[in-house]
Design a protein around this motif. Sequence first.
Motif, PDB file in Angstrom:
ATOM      1  N   LEU A 188       0.837  -1.209   0.000  1.00  0.00           N
ATOM      2  CA  LEU A 188       0.000   0.000   0.000  1.00  0.00           C
ATOM      3  C   LEU A 188       0.871   1.258   0.000  1.00  0.00           C
ATOM      4  CD1 LEU A 188      -2.891   1.113   0.208  1.00  0.00           C
ATOM      5  CD2 LEU A 188      -2.576   1.156   2.680  1.00  0.00           C
ATOM      6  N   LEU A 189       1.990   1.196   0.729  1.00  0.00           N
ATOM      7  CA  LEU A 189       2.886   2.354   0.763  1.00  0.00           C
ATOM      8  C   LEU A 189       3.514   2.576  -0.603  1.00  0.00           C
ATOM      9  CD1 LEU A 189       4.702   1.872   4.194  1.00  0.00           C
ATOM     10  CD2 LEU A 189       2.701   3.253   3.653  1.00  0.00           C
ATOM     11  N   ALA A 192       0.884   4.201  -2.642  1.00  0.00           N
ATOM     12  CA  ALA A 192       0.722   5.608  -2.269  1.00  0.00           C
ATOM     13  C   ALA A 192       1.842   6.441  -2.877  1.00  0.00           C
ATOM     14  CB  ALA A 192       0.718   5.744  -0.750  1.00  0.00           C
ATOM     15  N   LEU A 196       1.936   9.392  -6.177  1.00  0.00           N
ATOM     16  CA  LEU A 196       2.556  10.716  -6.135  1.00  0.00           C
ATOM     17  C   LEU A 196       3.533  10.906  -7.300  1.00  0.00           C
ATOM     18  CD1 LEU A 196       3.243  10.889  -2.334  1.00  0.00           C
ATOM     19  CD2 LEU A 196       1.938  12.560  -3.604  1.00  0.00           C
ATOM     20  N   ARG A 202      13.605   7.098  -6.592  1.00  0.00           N
ATOM     21  CA  ARG A 202      13.173   7.822  -5.397  1.00  0.00           C
ATOM     22  C   ARG A 202      12.221   6.991  -4.555  1.00  0.00           C
ATOM     23  NH1 ARG A 202      12.788  12.967  -4.357  1.00  0.00           N
ATOM     24  NH2 ARG A 202      10.562  13.051  -4.678  1.00  0.00           N
ATOM     25  N   LYS A 206      13.071   6.506  -0.735  1.00  0.00           N
ATOM     26  CA  LYS A 206      12.192   7.160   0.231  1.00  0.00           C
ATOM     27  C   LYS A 206      11.198   6.212   0.879  1.00  0.00           C
ATOM     28  CE  LYS A 206      12.658  11.812  -1.147  1.00  0.00           C
ATOM     29  NZ  LYS A 206      12.922  12.526   0.073  1.00  0.00           N
ATOM     30  N   TRP A 287       9.936   3.566  15.269  1.00  0.00           N
ATOM     31  CA  TRP A 287       8.638   3.917  14.694  1.00  0.00           C
ATOM     32  C   TRP A 287       7.726   2.710  14.585  1.00  0.00           C
ATOM     33  CZ3 TRP A 287       8.045   1.095  10.310  1.00  0.00           C
ATOM     34  CH2 TRP A 287       9.197   0.714   9.620  1.00  0.00           C
ATOM     35  N   THR A 289       5.310  -0.123  15.679  1.00  0.00           N
ATOM     36  CA  THR A 289       4.305  -0.046  16.735  1.00  0.00           C
ATOM     37  C   THR A 289       4.725  -0.805  17.984  1.00  0.00           C
ATOM     38  OG1 THR A 289       2.824  -0.212  14.885  1.00  0.00           O
ATOM     39  CG2 THR A 289       1.831  -0.089  17.057  1.00  0.00           C
TER      40      THR A 289
ATOM     41  N   GLN B  98      -6.857   2.665   3.940  1.00  0.00           N
ATOM     42  CA  GLN B  98      -5.944   2.243   5.010  1.00  0.00           C
ATOM     43  C   GLN B  98      -4.869   3.299   5.279  1.00  0.00           C
ATOM     44  OE1 GLN B  98      -6.782  -0.228   6.726  1.00  0.00           O
ATOM     45  NE2 GLN B  98      -8.290  -1.154   5.376  1.00  0.00           N
ATOM     46  N   TYR B  99      -5.158   4.531   5.012  1.00  0.00           N
ATOM     47  CA  TYR B  99      -4.313   5.692   5.324  1.00  0.00           C
ATOM     48  C   TYR B  99      -3.002   5.735   4.545  1.00  0.00           C
ATOM     49  CZ  TYR B  99      -7.255   4.537   9.313  1.00  0.00           C
ATOM     50  OH  TYR B  99      -8.281   4.118  10.079  1.00  0.00           O
ATOM     51  N   ALA B 100      -2.281   4.595   4.488  1.00  0.00           N
ATOM     52  CA  ALA B 100      -1.009   4.542   3.757  1.00  0.00           C
ATOM     53  C   ALA B 100      -0.028   5.607   4.214  1.00  0.00           C
ATOM     54  CB  ALA B 100      -1.250   4.660   2.243  1.00  0.00           C
ATOM     55  N   LEU B 101       0.041   5.834   5.516  1.00  0.00           N
ATOM     56  CA  LEU B 101       1.057   6.754   6.037  1.00  0.00           C
ATOM     57  C   LEU B 101       2.376   6.013   6.170  1.00  0.00           C
ATOM     58  CD1 LEU B 101      -0.911   8.583   8.866  1.00  0.00           C
ATOM     59  CD2 LEU B 101      -0.509   9.330   6.526  1.00  0.00           C
ATOM     60  N   PHE B 102       3.462   6.759   6.028  1.00  0.00           N
ATOM     61  CA  PHE B 102       4.770   6.137   6.189  1.00  0.00           C
ATOM     62  C   PHE B 102       5.093   6.087   7.677  1.00  0.00           C
ATOM     63  CE2 PHE B 102       4.711   8.294   2.074  1.00  0.00           C
ATOM     64  CZ  PHE B 102       4.815   7.174   1.273  1.00  0.00           C
ATOM     65  N   PRO B 103       5.146   4.870   8.247  1.00  0.00           N
ATOM     66  CA  PRO B 103       5.217   4.764   9.702  1.00  0.00           C
ATOM     67  C   PRO B 103       6.505   5.312  10.309  1.00  0.00           C
ATOM     68  CG  PRO B 103       5.406   2.607   8.683  1.00  0.00           C
ATOM     69  CD  PRO B 103       5.052   3.556   7.594  1.00  0.00           C
ATOM     70  N   TRP B 104       7.558   5.431   9.507  1.00  0.00           N
ATOM     71  CA  TRP B 104       8.826   5.936  10.060  1.00  0.00           C
ATOM     72  C   TRP B 104       8.901   7.453   9.992  1.00  0.00           C
ATOM     73  CZ3 TRP B 104       8.188   3.031   5.702  1.00  0.00           C
ATOM     74  CH2 TRP B 104       8.397   3.675   4.491  1.00  0.00           C
ATOM     75  N   ARG B 105       7.867   8.081   9.486  1.00  0.00           N
ATOM     76  CA  ARG B 105       7.860   9.545   9.414  1.00  0.00           C
ATOM     77  C   ARG B 105       6.843  10.103  10.388  1.00  0.00           C
ATOM     78  NH1 ARG B 105       8.851  12.426   4.231  1.00  0.00           N
ATOM     79  NH2 ARG B 105      10.609  11.377   3.281  1.00  0.00           N
ATOM     80  N   PHE B 113       5.870  14.768   2.559  1.00  0.00           N
ATOM     81  CA  PHE B 113       6.413  13.764   1.626  1.00  0.00           C
ATOM     82  C   PHE B 113       6.274  14.186   0.162  1.00  0.00           C
ATOM     83  CE2 PHE B 113       6.307   9.953  -0.984  1.00  0.00           C
ATOM     84  CZ  PHE B 113       7.385   9.240  -0.498  1.00  0.00           C
ATOM     85  N   GLY B 114       5.072  14.630  -0.192  1.00  0.00           N
ATOM     86  CA  GLY B 114       4.825  14.999  -1.584  1.00  0.00           C
ATOM     87  C   GLY B 114       5.491  16.301  -2.001  1.00  0.00           C
ATOM     88  N   GLU B 116       8.702  16.957  -1.338  1.00  0.00           N
ATOM     89  CA  GLU B 116      10.135  16.757  -1.552  1.00  0.00           C
ATOM     90  C   GLU B 116      10.397  16.542  -3.036  1.00  0.00           C
ATOM     91  OE1 GLU B 116      10.877  13.526   1.109  1.00  0.00           O
ATOM     92  OE2 GLU B 116      10.286  14.716   2.831  1.00  0.00           O
ATOM     93  N   TYR B 150       4.291  10.112  15.644  1.00  0.00           N
ATOM     94  CA  TYR B 150       4.403   9.055  14.643  1.00  0.00           C
ATOM     95  C   TYR B 150       3.015   8.451  14.408  1.00  0.00           C
ATOM     96  CZ  TYR B 150       9.453   9.217  14.724  1.00  0.00           C
ATOM     97  OH  TYR B 150      10.742   9.622  14.579  1.00  0.00           O
ATOM     98  N   HIS B 152       1.818   5.545  14.580  1.00  0.00           N
ATOM     99  CA  HIS B 152       1.292   4.580  15.551  1.00  0.00           C
ATOM    100  C   HIS B 152       0.833   5.257  16.840  1.00  0.00           C
ATOM    101  CE1 HIS B 152       5.514   4.491  17.137  1.00  0.00           C
ATOM    102  NE2 HIS B 152       4.860   4.499  18.266  1.00  0.00           N
ATOM    103  N   GLU B 153       1.138   6.535  16.972  1.00  0.00           N
ATOM    104  CA  GLU B 153       0.672   7.267  18.157  1.00  0.00           C
ATOM    105  C   GLU B 153      -0.649   7.984  17.897  1.00  0.00           C
ATOM    106  OE1 GLU B 153       4.743   8.677  20.256  1.00  0.00           O
ATOM    107  OE2 GLU B 153       4.370   9.562  18.301  1.00  0.00           O
ATOM    108  N   ARG B 166      -1.708  15.287   3.710  1.00  0.00           N
ATOM    109  CA  ARG B 166      -0.609  14.963   2.798  1.00  0.00           C
ATOM    110  C   ARG B 166      -1.045  15.129   1.346  1.00  0.00           C
ATOM    111  NH1 ARG B 166       1.728   9.020   3.004  1.00  0.00           N
ATOM    112  NH2 ARG B 166      -0.332   8.553   2.188  1.00  0.00           N
TER     113      ARG B 166
END
Lengths: 296, 312
Positions: A188-189, A192, A196, A202, A206, A287, A289, B98-105, B113-114, B116, B150, B152-153, B166
């Motif tokens: 999914l990442l 996403a 973009l 990249r 990234k 990061w 969980t 499912q949000y698709a956020l980057f968990p390490w950011r 992100f977009g 950069e 983050y 997960h928080e 985003r």
Amino acid sequence: MTAPTLTKDLTAPATAATGRPPQPAATRRLPAVARSGARRAGRGIWASGAIVLFLLLWELGPTYLATASTRVFLPPLHEVLRALGSLIAKGQLQNHLAASLTRSASGFGIAVVFAVALGLLVAWYRSLDRFLNPLLEVFRNTAALALLPVFTLLLGIGETSKISIVAYAAFFPVLLNTIAGVRTVDPLLVRAARSLGLSNFRLFLKVILPSAVPTIFTGIRMAGTSSILVLIAAEMVGAKAGLGYLIVNAQSSFLIPDMYAGILTVSLLGLLVNYLLVAVERHFSRWRTAVGSQSN
Amino acid sequence: MTRGAGPTPKISLRNVGKQFTVRPSKDQPEGSTLTALEGITLDVAAGEFITLVGPSGSGKTTLLDLLAGLTRPDAGQVLVDGKEVTGPGRDRAVVFQQYALFPWRTAAANVAFGLEGTGSDGRRLSRRERADKARHYLELVGLSGFEDRYPHELSGGMKQRVAIARSLAYEPDVLLMDEPFAALDAQTREQLQEELLRIWRSTGKTIIFITHGIDEAVYLGQRVAVLSSRPGRLKQIVDIDLGERSGDRDVRSDAVFIEHRHKVWSLLHDEVRKAQEAGHAKIRPDGSAPDEAPQLSKRQPSKGQLSKGRAA
């Protein structure tokens, strides 16, 4: 500080009204704190219990349980510690330790750089994976120590052969975990990031690399442990310095306490390296969980 | 308001069709083709909010992928601003369920992100500019003060807010939203629907919003497009006019709302039954559809299947 005054203020009228002796919250809380402290201390004692028992057995066993001839080969703990102290005082231990650390650090460093690079390539290019995988499987399942004679024959008994064998042993855990880390990136990442309009390069930099970092570090930690293991063995076979040499040399010179001092140093070094690598791994995976929610 | 038939529509789908080749399986050794979409023609005006409903497996997500440029149509054309879509672009943003956020950011870093790399005007934003923008858009979605958290928080609703921020941050004209609120609890969902309408009004984005909730579709959309069961065709477009909806009025219990809702419901009802009888299920990203037990309301993208197809 404020809690007792507060409870007094609150409970005083209540006492006056009911006539029952007050039970201030502070005194109720105090045993609770003490209890949890005691529980933690108890858990600490229990956790170190096995170690303490083992050291006690080592100290007392040879003196009271073993026969005289066995006692020579298994000196009690205090003799080993004394030998360790004198090795440190003479500066010998430091020299051996430095030699071992230099070798394992160089071999380990070389392995990490090349294994991560190759792992990224193999995980990215399916055809490269299909081409290399059988060969890598063969090498991975060949115990590093089985190849020690080959390394010695080809590279001599100097530093090169030792650094090489450490690099070889550390290479595969890092390689396999790097491949696994890249393969298990959440699709999914990737979707996403693609939406973009990120280029492949990249996207890799990234998204794929950062998300693979925790898995890669698991491999690095495993590699750290095995690099020390293999190095000690290599030093036992042919070397003029190093912890492995110290142990074997002490044995053949019948300096049995010195030998145990060497062994003790090896196990402490292993513990320390593992501890450091776990700390680094945790730092890079904070990061995630599971780890994050525990440390926060 | 021009409803689609304006001079150059923002988005124009012309007779769009999409087929998937299903890989050979035990039951079908030769493999087969699955027609996900067929003959979709739809114009969306700039600044319009259109919602898309359809039974499970009717190709809603496929349609969104086509608009996002993640896949290409097998027939017809997908046009944005009169130009054919050839790939993903920064004029369109996708918000996933499912949000698709980057968990390490952190939240702020996710929003940035977009931003950069070189933007559409060929200019690179400085670190400070990116941080400012991230803060601005987090504020827009009501998450000031959460910049350094983050994912997960954060709660599900907050994560989706970050994801929306985003998508807005690099200033696309079109927002493509794929059941963005489906995983949230009812209260959070309602709250976010409200916020989305507010953001839509203040930014003037064109929004295409996929949902399986009829209420949600009627509440949010100026028009509701109803897709038929597989192969997905455009069954009907329902114009929604709920009148002025300022203040705290409960629009959902208005007679007009209920009337619209019923209309969409009856259009959808037949299709859902057809889909259920045929046992249609969600089309997977690799083009196959499990078609096992008829599932309607809950979509469960199977992780294992996904990672096989896309990871490398």
